[in-house]
Design an enzyme around this catalytic site. Structure first.
Site, short mmCIF file in Angstrom:
data_model
loop_
_atom_site.label_atom_id
_atom_site.label_comp_id
_atom_site.label_asym_id
_atom_site.label_seq_id
_atom_site.Cartn_x
_atom_site.Cartn_y
_atom_site.Cartn_z
N GLU A 70 0.87 -1.20 0.06
CA GLU A 70 0.05 -0.21 -0.05
C GLU A 70 0.88 1.13 0.04
O GLU A 70 1.92 1.19 0.66
CB GLU A 70 -0.76 0.07 1.27
CG GLU A 70 -2.18 0.53 0.93
CD GLU A 70 -3.13 -0.52 0.04
OE1 GLU A 70 -3.26 -0.21 -1.15
OE2 GLU A 70 -3.70 -1.71 0.51
N HIS A 71 0.52 2.15 -0.73
CA HIS A 71 1.37 3.46 -0.92
C HIS A 71 2.70 3.26 -1.29
O HIS A 71 3.53 4.10 -1.23
CB HIS A 71 1.25 4.37 0.32
CG HIS A 71 -0.19 4.67 0.67
ND1 HIS A 71 -0.77 5.67 0.17
CD2 HIS A 71 -1.11 4.23 1.51
CE1 HIS A 71 -1.95 6.05 0.51
NE2 HIS A 71 -2.36 5.15 1.22
N ASP B 89 2.91 2.19 -4.88
CA ASP B 89 2.88 2.31 -6.43
C ASP B 89 3.45 3.78 -6.72
O ASP B 89 4.22 3.80 -7.83
CB ASP B 89 1.55 2.27 -6.87
CG ASP B 89 0.44 3.23 -6.67
OD1 ASP B 89 0.53 3.85 -5.52
OD2 ASP B 89 -0.62 3.13 -7.15
N GLY C 84 -12.75 2.09 -1.31
CA GLY C 84 -11.59 1.76 -1.43
C GLY C 84 -11.49 0.71 -2.22
O GLY C 84 -10.54 -0.10 -2.21
N LEU C 85 -12.54 0.33 -3.15
CA LEU C 85 -12.41 -0.92 -4.06
C LEU C 85 -12.51 -0.35 -5.25
O LEU C 85 -12.59 -1.26 -6.22
CB LEU C 85 -13.52 -1.67 -3.77
CG LEU C 85 -13.68 -2.25 -2.54
CD1 LEU C 85 -14.92 -3.12 -2.36
CD2 LEU C 85 -12.48 -3.19 -1.91
N SER D 205 -13.99 1.89 -7.37
CA SER D 205 -15.05 2.18 -8.41
C SER D 205 -14.56 3.01 -9.30
O SER D 205 -15.13 2.88 -10.60
CB SER D 205 -16.26 2.48 -7.41
OG SER D 205 -15.90 3.58 -6.62
N SER D 206 -13.90 4.04 -8.88
CA SER D 206 -13.30 5.09 -10.23
C SER D 206 -12.42 4.25 -11.34
O SER D 206 -12.78 4.59 -12.29
CB SER D 206 -12.60 6.20 -9.82
OG SER D 206 -11.55 6.13 -8.84
N ASP E 270 -4.17 0.88 -9.40
CA ASP E 270 -5.84 0.64 -9.46
C ASP E 270 -6.18 0.27 -10.78
O ASP E 270 -6.65 -0.68 -11.07
CB ASP E 270 -6.75 1.79 -8.75
CG ASP E 270 -6.49 1.99 -7.31
OD1 ASP E 270 -5.71 0.91 -6.83
OD2 ASP E 270 -6.87 3.14 -7.08
N TYR F 213 -4.30 12.14 0.97
CA TYR F 213 -3.69 11.31 -0.17
C TYR F 213 -2.41 12.08 -0.68
O TYR F 213 -1.18 11.85 -0.85
CB TYR F 213 -4.39 10.73 -1.06
CG TYR F 213 -3.85 9.76 -2.28
CD1 TYR F 213 -3.62 8.30 -1.68
CD2 TYR F 213 -3.40 10.09 -3.21
CE1 TYR F 213 -3.15 7.37 -2.66
CE2 TYR F 213 -2.90 9.32 -4.09
CZ TYR F 213 -2.55 8.13 -3.86
OH TYR F 213 -2.13 7.18 -4.82
C1 GLA Z 1 -5.27 4.63 -3.91
C2 GLA Z 1 -4.67 4.92 -5.19
C3 GLA Z 1 -3.44 3.90 -5.73
C4 GLA Z 1 -2.69 3.62 -4.45
C5 GLA Z 1 -3.36 3.30 -3.14
C6 GLA Z 1 -2.60 3.05 -1.93
O1 GLA Z 1 -6.14 3.27 -4.26
O2 GLA Z 1 -5.60 5.12 -6.41
O3 GLA Z 1 -2.96 4.40 -6.73
O4 GLA Z 1 -1.66 4.79 -4.23
O5 GLA Z 1 -4.61 4.25 -2.98
O6 GLA Z 1 -1.78 1.87 -1.97
#
Ligand code: GLA
Length: 388
Positions: A34-35, A37, A124-125, A127-128, A172, A221
């Protein structure tokens, strides 16, 4: 989500003609990483069996008309006048992707689009990203443009960065574009290479919604991204060839820690250790060591809570509740944090019971009704139905 006949019927009622094609675009759940990418590191997401359906048909008059069933809303705009930065959020994704495709050299035609889906929104799944890739695959197919998956993912990320204003990474869109049924994807966010790794049959992936909504744009973010960049900048004084936090080893960070303020040190430490956890967890999974994988998920959550500061009381309670449940091997917040979902790895024979127990305990502890799902990792966005 797979009810293609239902969306075809609704399409006919909306537009008086059948769609030429239907696209199924999944959401994603990140198992670990997580975080990392946007720091050019590694992530390990899977595409979900929940997602977005886009039914589409060409129009000859250069108008892009979209009906979003779940929003109970519609939008109509000339392709020559897309103005993607205006309007309500969902229309900016649709117009944004149309604009990105045009800009990339794929001359998209006018179209009638019907958008539906079963992916929880603002959880947080992704959708966008699911919407972005669904629209992109549908419009590119209508235009007859064969566009590589990685390129589509980059266009989605650009729409997110340039039109929506969230400096999100590429995870994502890549997970949604490149998912493989039954597998999670080890993605190197520097090269964008994705390797599919099978999920062992003895475990299931649970996604449990904390029912605390989150919006990336309104969250910290972008601030986290800036903190990572500040840390990188200072570490470059010690090692000028560093391209991203991905290049920072634990040894370098320990040796140069005094260059960073306490917040920068925490953020960098999360990224450096999380990258190691991703690679270790994938190695464990390949050896069938699901217990080790679970342990690394637990460590990932602690790092996101303590060093990256993106958890919250509900997410902590939900992860802890999951871990107290029989058969659960690991649990952590998934996605950006600040609300949204927890992902848990559970032994297959305990999965059904765990869904019920975790939901009930979480409701008792917080008063929130968190929906839980057992997920089947699925294929990435694709045309499921093309009129003969
Ligand atoms: C969101 C962002 C991703 C990633 C995650 C955290 O989903 O769209 O690019 O940074 O947060 O891992």
């Amino acid at each position: 989500m797979r009810d293609i006949n239902a969306i075809r019927d609704t399409y006919r009622k909306c537009f008086n003609l059948p769609p030429e094609l239907v696209v199924c675009s999944p959401g994603r759940v990140n198992l670990i990483g997580e975080h990392t990418d946007y720091n050019e590191g590694w992530v390990f997401p899977a595409a979900l069996d929940l997602g977005t359906l886009v039914a589409a048909r060409r129009r000859d008059d250069g108008v892009l008309r979209s009906v979003a069933l779940r929003m109970n809303d519609e939008d109509s705009i000339r392709l020559t006048d897309l103005r993607p930065r205006e309007g309500v959020a969902w229309t900016r994704y649709v117009r944004g992707m149309a604009a990105m495709l045009n800009e990339s050299g794929c001359a998209i035609p006018g179209a009638d689009l019907l958008i539906d889906g079963d992916l929880p929104l603002s959880s947080g799944l992704s959708s966008s990203a699911s919407l972005e890739m669904g629209i992109a695959v549908a419009l590119a197919a209508l235009a007859g443009c064969p566009i590589e998956r990685k390129v589509l993912a980059r266009l989605g990320q650009r729409a997110e960065n340039e039109i929506i204003g969230v400096q999100s990474g590429i995870m994502d869109q890549l997970a949604v574009a490149c998912g493989v049924a039954g597998h999670a994807l080890l993605i190197d966010c520097r090269s964008l290479d994705a390797t599919s790794v099978p999920i062992p049959p003895e475990v299931r992936i649970l996604v449990i919604d904390s029912a605390v909504p989150r919006t990336l744009a309104g969250s910290a973010y972008n601030q986290r991204r800036a903190e990572c960049e500040a840390a990188l900048h200072k570490l470059r004084a010690a090692q000028p060839d560093l391209q991203a936090l991905r290049d920072v080893t634990p040894e370098l960070l320990a040796a140069e820690a005094q260059r960073l303020d306490s917040v920068e040190l925490q953020r960098a430490r999360h990224v450096v250790t999380e990258n190691e956890r991703v690679l270790a967890s994938v190695a464990a999974l390949r050896q069938g060591d699901v217990a080790r994988f679970g342990q690394l998920m637990i460590e990932s959550h602690a790092s996101l809570r303590d060093d990256y500061a993106v958890s919250g009381p509900e997410l902590d309670t939900l992860a802890a509740t999951a871990l107290e449940t029989p058969g659960v091997l690991g649990a952590r917040l998934t996605g950006a944090g600040f609300g949204g979902c927890v992902v848990a790895l559970v032994e297959a024979q305990h999965a059904e019971a765990a869904v019920a127990t975790i939901g009930e305990r979480y409701r008792r502890l917080t008063g929130r009704q968190g929906a839980a799902y057992i997920c089947a990792p699925s294929d990435g966005a694709h045309v499921v139905d093309e009129a003969a």
